[in-house]
Design a protein around this motif. Structure first.
Motif, PDB file in Angstrom:
ATOM      1  N   LYS A 193     -16.684-127.503  -3.007  1.00 13.43           N
ATOM      2  CA  LYS A 193     -17.557-126.458  -2.482  1.00 13.43           C
ATOM      3  C   LYS A 193     -18.999-126.926  -2.619  1.00 13.43           C
ATOM      4  N   ARG A 194     -19.913-126.207  -1.989  1.00 13.30           N
ATOM      5  CA  ARG A 194     -21.343-126.451  -2.132  1.00 13.30           C
ATOM      6  C   ARG A 194     -22.000-125.239  -2.775  1.00 13.30           C
ATOM      7  N   GLY A 195     -23.186-125.446  -3.347  1.00 15.40           N
ATOM      8  CA  GLY A 195     -23.968-124.341  -3.864  1.00 15.40           C
ATOM      9  C   GLY A 195     -24.561-123.505  -2.741  1.00 15.40           C
ATOM     10  N   GLU A 196     -25.133-122.377  -3.090  1.00 17.67           N
ATOM     11  CA  GLU A 196     -25.619-121.412  -2.108  1.00 17.67           C
ATOM     12  C   GLU A 196     -26.654-122.002  -1.161  1.00 17.67           C
ATOM     13  N   SER A 201     -27.327-125.290  -0.600  1.00 18.10           N
ATOM     14  CA  SER A 201     -27.057-126.720  -0.490  1.00 18.10           C
ATOM     15  C   SER A 201     -26.653-127.122   0.911  1.00 18.10           C
ATOM     16  N   GLY A 232     -24.181-128.989   3.395  1.00 16.65           N
ATOM     17  CA  GLY A 232     -22.725-129.033   3.287  1.00 16.65           C
ATOM     18  C   GLY A 232     -22.084-130.286   3.825  1.00 16.65           C
ATOM     19  N   THR A 280     -18.214-125.456   2.374  1.00 18.05           N
ATOM     20  CA  THR A 280     -18.708-124.089   2.348  1.00 18.05           C
ATOM     21  C   THR A 280     -18.953-123.697   0.896  1.00 18.05           C
ATOM     22  N   THR A 281     -19.385-122.473   0.675  1.00 14.95           N
ATOM     23  CA  THR A 281     -19.631-121.998  -0.682  1.00 14.95           C
ATOM     24  C   THR A 281     -18.355-121.509  -1.371  1.00 14.95           C
ATOM     25  N   THR A 282     -17.231-121.615  -0.690  1.00 13.17           N
ATOM     26  CA  THR A 282     -15.936-121.222  -1.259  1.00 13.17           C
ATOM     27  C   THR A 282     -15.131-122.457  -1.631  1.00 13.17           C
TER      28      THR A 282
END
Length: 257
Positions: A159-162, A164, A166, A198-200
């Protein structure tokens, strides 16, 4: 056991990104799957996640799940390499600090599927020039080619940070693309795939038979990665000027005989 990174500075030419997990994923060999069975690949009629080459291997196919909270990968079948980070010399920053600058990799709290730890890198990519930052591990230590020809690919959660970027390239350095293989005259164009995080937390599959070099550069340009002489796995960010915060967890081989 903890070991200081000894990775060297890299020279890298940026090629065009192709989001293979989003474009014809079943053809590309890389497909995301969301936690709990949702998302691409959840239906048995579609997706690389359901192909034999993506089937999870037994326990000794684990590369690292981060739960021992050290920087060494799982000790299976002679493997035991270490995580490291790397970055260009054109202004990119990275945490954990690169071993070439004296840093030592450490796991971060919070992993996929409620686990305790994951590999994480964060920083900012330089604004121009040949810019990159990444993290990865070698299969064995001291660094040497490893025979992983019994496997057909890898899977991992990411996942990536909010805030960040991607776009991430998954790279598979082998004897033909890593300078320590003493083959390449234009090195670092490793076989791999480009993914969009994604953030998930999401599971991704990279099948060796579908991995490709980037177009327009690199020598030599063989038809496929050399699975009998592969060094390791890397995740690299190349977007100029981007802030990035990338998490990787539960890395394992797939497609065992």
């Amino acid at each position: 056991m903890v070991k200081t990174n000894m990775n060297k500075a890299m020279t890298y030419t940026v090629g065009a990104f192709v989001a293979l997990c989003a474009f014809a994923p079943a053809i590309s060999g890389c497909i995301p799957r969301q936690p709990g069975g949702g998302g691409a690949g959840a239906d048995a009629s579609t997706g690389v996640a359901n192909l034999p080459d993506a089937k999870a291997c037994p326990a000794d196919g684990l590369l690292d799940d981060g739960e021992d909270n050290n920087n060494q990968i799982a000790l299976h079948k002679g493997r035991g390499g270490y995580w490291y980070t790397f970055a260009d010399q054109a202004g990119s920053t990275i945490t954990p600090q690169a071993g070439a600058l004296g840093g030592t990799f450490s796991m971060s709290p919070g992993g996929a599927n409620g686990s305790q730890s994951a590999a994480r890198m964060n920083g900012k990519i330089g604004g121009s020039g040949t810019v990159f930052a990444g993290m990865g591990f070698n299969f064995v230590d001291p660094k040497a080619p490893a025979d992983i020809s019994q496997y057909k690919g890898i899977s991992f959660w990411a996942k990536r940070g909010e805030n960040s970027a991607g776009a991430v390239r998954v790279k598979l350095p082998d004897v033909n693309t890593d300078p320590e293989g003493k083959v390449c005259t234009e090195c670092f164009n490793d076989f791999g795939m480009d993914i969009q995080l994604t953030t998930t937390w999401t599971q991704y599959f990279v099948l060796f038979g579908a991995a490709q070099q980037q177009a327009g550069w690199g020598q030599p340009r063989p038809g496929a990665p050399e699975r009998a002489k592969m060094f390791g796995v890397q995740w690299q960010v190349n977007t100029p000027g981007a802030d990035y915060d990338i998490y990787i967890d539960d890395v394992q081989f797939t497609g065992c005989p």
